[in-house]
Design a protein around this motif. Structure first.
Motif, PDB file in Angstrom:
ATOM      1  N   THR A  11       0.828  -1.210   0.000  1.00  0.00           N
ATOM      2  CA  THR A  11       0.000   0.000   0.000  1.00  0.00           C
ATOM      3  C   THR A  11       0.859   1.254   0.000  1.00  0.00           C
ATOM      4  OG1 THR A  11      -1.801  -1.121   1.175  1.00  0.00           O
ATOM      5  CG2 THR A  11      -1.771   1.281   1.265  1.00  0.00           C
ATOM      6  N   ASN A  12       1.897   1.257   0.807  1.00  0.00           N
ATOM      7  CA  ASN A  12       2.781   2.427   0.876  1.00  0.00           C
ATOM      8  C   ASN A  12       3.534   2.637  -0.434  1.00  0.00           C
ATOM      9  OD1 ASN A  12       2.005   2.900   3.522  1.00  0.00           O
ATOM     10  ND2 ASN A  12       3.751   1.810   4.408  1.00  0.00           N
ATOM     11  N   GLU A  13       3.978   1.535  -1.054  1.00  0.00           N
ATOM     12  CA  GLU A  13       4.713   1.654  -2.316  1.00  0.00           C
ATOM     13  C   GLU A  13       3.813   2.205  -3.416  1.00  0.00           C
ATOM     14  OE1 GLU A  13       7.936   1.453  -4.989  1.00  0.00           O
ATOM     15  OE2 GLU A  13       7.837   1.407  -2.800  1.00  0.00           O
ATOM     16  N   ARG A  14       2.600   1.691  -3.509  1.00  0.00           N
ATOM     17  CA  ARG A  14       1.673   2.188  -4.530  1.00  0.00           C
ATOM     18  C   ARG A  14       1.300   3.642  -4.270  1.00  0.00           C
ATOM     19  NH1 ARG A  14      -2.187  -3.183  -4.464  1.00  0.00           N
ATOM     20  NH2 ARG A  14      -0.696  -4.581  -5.483  1.00  0.00           N
ATOM     21  N   THR A  15       1.126   3.996  -3.005  1.00  0.00           N
ATOM     22  CA  THR A  15       0.795   5.374  -2.658  1.00  0.00           C
ATOM     23  C   THR A  15       1.936   6.312  -3.039  1.00  0.00           C
ATOM     24  OG1 THR A  15      -0.625   4.666  -0.826  1.00  0.00           O
ATOM     25  CG2 THR A  15       0.168   6.940  -0.781  1.00  0.00           C
ATOM     26  N   ASP A  16       3.166   5.909  -2.727  1.00  0.00           N
ATOM     27  CA  ASP A  16       4.325   6.727  -3.097  1.00  0.00           C
ATOM     28  C   ASP A  16       4.392   6.932  -4.598  1.00  0.00           C
ATOM     29  OD1 ASP A  16       5.029   6.822  -0.442  1.00  0.00           O
ATOM     30  OD2 ASP A  16       6.726   5.437  -0.618  1.00  0.00           O
ATOM     31  N   LEU A  17       4.156   5.852  -5.357  1.00  0.00           N
ATOM     32  CA  LEU A  17       4.229   5.957  -6.812  1.00  0.00           C
ATOM     33  C   LEU A  17       3.101   6.834  -7.346  1.00  0.00           C
ATOM     34  CD1 LEU A  17       5.591   5.168  -9.449  1.00  0.00           C
ATOM     35  CD2 LEU A  17       4.123   3.138  -9.522  1.00  0.00           C
ATOM     36  N   ALA A  18       1.891   6.676  -6.791  1.00  0.00           N
ATOM     37  CA  ALA A  18       0.769   7.499  -7.241  1.00  0.00           C
ATOM     38  C   ALA A  18       1.048   8.981  -6.993  1.00  0.00           C
ATOM     39  CB  ALA A  18      -0.511   7.069  -6.529  1.00  0.00           C
ATOM     40  N   GLU A  19       1.642   9.303  -5.850  1.00  0.00           N
ATOM     41  CA  GLU A  19       1.980  10.694  -5.558  1.00  0.00           C
ATOM     42  C   GLU A  19       3.018  11.211  -6.545  1.00  0.00           C
ATOM     43  OE1 GLU A  19       3.164  10.503  -1.474  1.00  0.00           O
ATOM     44  OE2 GLU A  19       1.105  10.730  -0.731  1.00  0.00           O
ATOM     45  N   LEU A  20       3.992  10.382  -6.864  1.00  0.00           N
ATOM     46  CA  LEU A  20       5.021  10.780  -7.823  1.00  0.00           C
ATOM     47  C   LEU A  20       4.414  11.006  -9.201  1.00  0.00           C
ATOM     48  CD1 LEU A  20       8.544   9.284  -8.171  1.00  0.00           C
ATOM     49  CD2 LEU A  20       7.088   9.421 -10.177  1.00  0.00           C
ATOM     50  N   LEU A  21       3.573  10.080  -9.639  1.00  0.00           N
ATOM     51  CA  LEU A  21       2.950  10.205 -10.959  1.00  0.00           C
ATOM     52  C   LEU A  21       2.045  11.425 -11.044  1.00  0.00           C
ATOM     53  CD1 LEU A  21       2.017   6.455 -11.568  1.00  0.00           C
ATOM     54  CD2 LEU A  21       3.804   7.740 -12.755  1.00  0.00           C
ATOM     55  N   SER A  22       1.467  11.813  -9.914  1.00  0.00           N
ATOM     56  CA  SER A  22       0.578  12.977  -9.900  1.00  0.00           C
ATOM     57  C   SER A  22       1.313  14.245 -10.297  1.00  0.00           C
ATOM     58  CB  SER A  22      -0.034  13.156  -8.507  1.00  0.00           C
ATOM     59  OG  SER A  22      -0.853  12.063  -8.160  1.00  0.00           O
ATOM     60  N   GLY A  23       2.633  14.260 -10.132  1.00  0.00           N
ATOM     61  CA  GLY A  23       3.404  15.447 -10.454  1.00  0.00           C
ATOM     62  C   GLY A  23       3.997  15.455 -11.852  1.00  0.00           C
ATOM     63  N   LEU A  24       3.740  14.410 -12.637  1.00  0.00           N
ATOM     64  CA  LEU A  24       4.311  14.346 -13.989  1.00  0.00           C
ATOM     65  C   LEU A  24       3.523  15.200 -14.966  1.00  0.00           C
ATOM     66  CD1 LEU A  24       5.175  10.569 -14.483  1.00  0.00           C
ATOM     67  CD2 LEU A  24       6.629  12.401 -13.587  1.00  0.00           C
ATOM     68  N   ASP A  25       4.232  15.799 -15.922  1.00  0.00           N
ATOM     69  CA  ASP A  25       3.548  16.528 -16.979  1.00  0.00           C
ATOM     70  C   ASP A  25       3.197  15.574 -18.115  1.00  0.00           C
ATOM     71  OD1 ASP A  25       5.945  16.081 -18.344  1.00  0.00           O
ATOM     72  OD2 ASP A  25       6.671  18.123 -18.059  1.00  0.00           O
ATOM     73  N   ALA A  26       2.490  16.078 -19.106  1.00  0.00           N
ATOM     74  CA  ALA A  26       2.013  15.235 -20.208  1.00  0.00           C
ATOM     75  C   ALA A  26       3.156  14.593 -20.968  1.00  0.00           C
ATOM     76  CB  ALA A  26       1.142  16.065 -21.147  1.00  0.00           C
ATOM     77  N   ALA A  27       4.245  15.345 -21.160  1.00  0.00           N
ATOM     78  CA  ALA A  27       5.381  14.807 -21.902  1.00  0.00           C
ATOM     79  C   ALA A  27       6.006  13.626 -21.174  1.00  0.00           C
ATOM     80  CB  ALA A  27       6.423  15.905 -22.127  1.00  0.00           C
ATOM     81  N   SER A  28       6.040  13.669 -19.860  1.00  0.00           N
ATOM     82  CA  SER A  28       6.637  12.581 -19.085  1.00  0.00           C
ATOM     83  C   SER A  28       5.819  11.301 -19.202  1.00  0.00           C
ATOM     84  CB  SER A  28       6.764  12.989 -17.613  1.00  0.00           C
ATOM     85  OG  SER A  28       7.669  14.064 -17.459  1.00  0.00           O
ATOM     86  N   TRP A  29       4.518  11.412 -19.303  1.00  0.00           N
ATOM     87  CA  TRP A  29       3.689  10.220 -19.467  1.00  0.00           C
ATOM     88  C   TRP A  29       3.981   9.516 -20.797  1.00  0.00           C
ATOM     89  CZ3 TRP A  29       0.248   7.567 -16.378  1.00  0.00           C
ATOM     90  CH2 TRP A  29      -0.030   8.143 -15.131  1.00  0.00           C
ATOM     91  N   ASP A  30       4.497  10.254 -21.754  1.00  0.00           N
ATOM     92  CA  ASP A  30       4.836   9.665 -23.051  1.00  0.00           C
ATOM     93  C   ASP A  30       6.325   9.387 -23.197  1.00  0.00           C
ATOM     94  OD1 ASP A  30       2.266   9.515 -24.179  1.00  0.00           O
ATOM     95  OD2 ASP A  30       2.301  11.652 -24.664  1.00  0.00           O
ATOM     96  N   ALA A  31       7.081   9.539 -22.110  1.00  0.00           N
ATOM     97  CA  ALA A  31       8.526   9.295 -22.153  1.00  0.00           C
ATOM     98  C   ALA A  31       8.807   7.798 -22.052  1.00  0.00           C
ATOM     99  CB  ALA A  31       9.209  10.032 -21.000  1.00  0.00           C
ATOM    100  N   PRO A  32       9.899   7.335 -22.651  1.00  0.00           N
ATOM    101  CA  PRO A  32      10.247   5.915 -22.577  1.00  0.00           C
ATOM    102  C   PRO A  32      10.687   5.523 -21.170  1.00  0.00           C
ATOM    103  CG  PRO A  32      11.987   7.153 -23.650  1.00  0.00           C
ATOM    104  CD  PRO A  32      10.845   8.107 -23.481  1.00  0.00           C
ATOM    105  N   THR A  33      10.512   4.253 -20.845  1.00  0.00           N
ATOM    106  CA  THR A  33      10.936   3.701 -19.565  1.00  0.00           C
ATOM    107  C   THR A  33      11.995   2.632 -19.814  1.00  0.00           C
ATOM    108  OG1 THR A  33       9.327   1.882 -19.533  1.00  0.00           O
ATOM    109  CG2 THR A  33       8.582   4.042 -18.720  1.00  0.00           C
ATOM    110  N   LEU A  34      12.397   1.948 -18.751  1.00  0.00           N
ATOM    111  CA  LEU A  34      13.360   0.858 -18.902  1.00  0.00           C
ATOM    112  C   LEU A  34      12.721  -0.396 -19.481  1.00  0.00           C
ATOM    113  CD1 LEU A  34      15.536   1.115 -15.665  1.00  0.00           C
ATOM    114  CD2 LEU A  34      15.845   2.250 -17.864  1.00  0.00           C
ATOM    115  N   CYS A  35      11.394  -0.448 -19.508  1.00  0.00           N
ATOM    116  CA  CYS A  35      10.695  -1.563 -20.171  1.00  0.00           C
ATOM    117  C   CYS A  35      10.704  -1.275 -21.673  1.00  0.00           C
ATOM    118  CB  CYS A  35       9.258  -1.674 -19.679  1.00  0.00           C
ATOM    119  SG  CYS A  35       9.072  -2.370 -18.041  1.00  0.00           S
TER     120      CYS A  35
END
Length: 213
Positions: A11-35
């Motif tokens: 729960t804490n890990e997902r919450t931390d990630l959700a908070e981090l994702l909440s601060g991303l701009d539109a370009a970051s959502w379309d940025a490549p990842t390590l996958c």
């Protein structure tokens, strides 16, 4: 950890990630990842897939993928990433931070590993510098074994991965060192930015050049 403690860590890990994702701009959502081949939105779609995928749809998608879970999960992640907005994907994560999903045969520890690894796929690729809390990271590292390394197709022959920030290592041979969370990604078959690892054989697991070279 007890089951209750592991579920709290999830729960804490997902919450931390959700908070981090909440601060991303539109370009970051379309940025490549390590996958490979996945942007941030595909990774989040994959992470939240178990919360949206009904039993009948799972069976249907597996038939379409001719029984290949890898093919099915890739197709589903791409489809959901195309159909859902970043806000939809983020809401799916927020709504399910305490969801009891477990990967088949993996238990709650496997669920935590899934979240930690894919979270790192995002944060490392974006250069966000997030550190996974040590208690969660140690639990994930404790689950690493030759079978899981083989699953990811990682060739560690003649290599010892040695953490610089934790008392942890894996394998034997020439030392490749770095932060434990970055070495975890090596074990999962990810290719890292060159500055993340040290050692003469680090180039086997990295891309690009080190600064100043």
């Amino acid at each position: 950890m007890t089951e209750t403690e592991v579920r709290r860590a999830i729960t804490n890990e997902r919450t931390d990630l959700a908070e981090l994702l909440s601060g991303l701009d539109a370009a970051s959502w379309d940025a490549p990842t390590l996958c490979k081949g996945w942007r941030v939105r595909e990774v989040v779609a994959h992470m939240t897939m178990p919360y949206r995928l009904s039993g009948p749809r799972f069976a249907f998608e597996m038939v379409r993928a001719m029984g290949s879970f890898h093919r099915m999960s890739d197709r589903t992640a791409r489809q959901d990433a195309a159909e859902l907005t970043a806000e939809d994907l983020l809401k799916s994560l927020w709504d399910n931070v305490a969801h009891p999903w477990k990967p088949p045969g993996g238990g709650f520890s496997g669920a935590l590993s899934h979240d930690v690894i894919h979270g790192l796929d995002i944060t490392v690729a974006l250069g966000l510098g997030r550190k996974v809390p040590e208690d969660r990271l140690r639990l994930v590292l404790a689950g690493i074994n030759p079978k899981s390394v083989k699953f990811f197709g990682v060739d560690l022959k003649g290599i010892e991965l040695r953490a610089e920030d934790l008392d942890w290592s894996y394998g034997s041979g020439e030392v490749v060192s770095g932060d434990a969370q970055d070495l975890l990604l090596v074990l999962c078959g990810r290719t890292l930015p060159a500055e993340k690892l040290r050692g003469d054989q680090a180039k086997r697991f990295t891309r690009g050049r080190r600064p100043g070279r």
